[in-house]
Design a protein around this motif. Structure first.
Motif: not given
Length: 119
Positions: A39-41, A45-46, A63-64, A91-93
């Motif tokens: 989950q990016a700011p 959540r993906n 994407s990864v 960048t994400a949690v």
């Protein structure tokens, strides 16, 4: 009580690598699969990657693909996410999750670990 604990996050530069770990405890069942989400700011959540517990079959968000690798250690009840060629948009949690059966929702989630990629 099932607990998932992520670790390994941090601040890295673009192009660097990082490995996340997720340790599961309290499992009284064999998971159907374990997955990583992020989950990016300011965003939802993906899904990122998933591994089927029984045979190690994996899946990734586009994407990864080619940069991230998910793996597991059944004996230790741990799942890993090797992240190569990191980009600022990674960048994400990052959260790990697990579920008991195909078709069910992800019932158990970790608390998340922050990954920050600087350009």
């Amino acid at each position: 009580q099932v607990q998932l604990v992520e670790s390994g996050g941090g601040l890295v530069q673009a192009g660097d690598s990082l490995t996340l770990s997720c340790a599961a405890s309290g499992l009284t069942f064999s998971p159907y699969n374990m997955a990583w989400f992020r989950q990016a700011p300011g965003k939802d959540r993906n899904f990122v990657a998933v591994i089927r517990w029984s045979d190690g079959n994996t899946g990734y968000v586009d994407s990864v693909k080619g940069r991230f690798t998910i793996s597991r250690d059944n004996a230790k009840n741990q799942v890993y996410l090797l992240m190569n060629s990191l980009k600022p948009e990674d960048t994400a949690v990052y959260y790990c999750a697990t579920k008991k059966r195909l078709g069910s929702e992800y019932e158990y989630w970790g608390q998340g670990t922050q990954v920050t990629v600087s350009s």
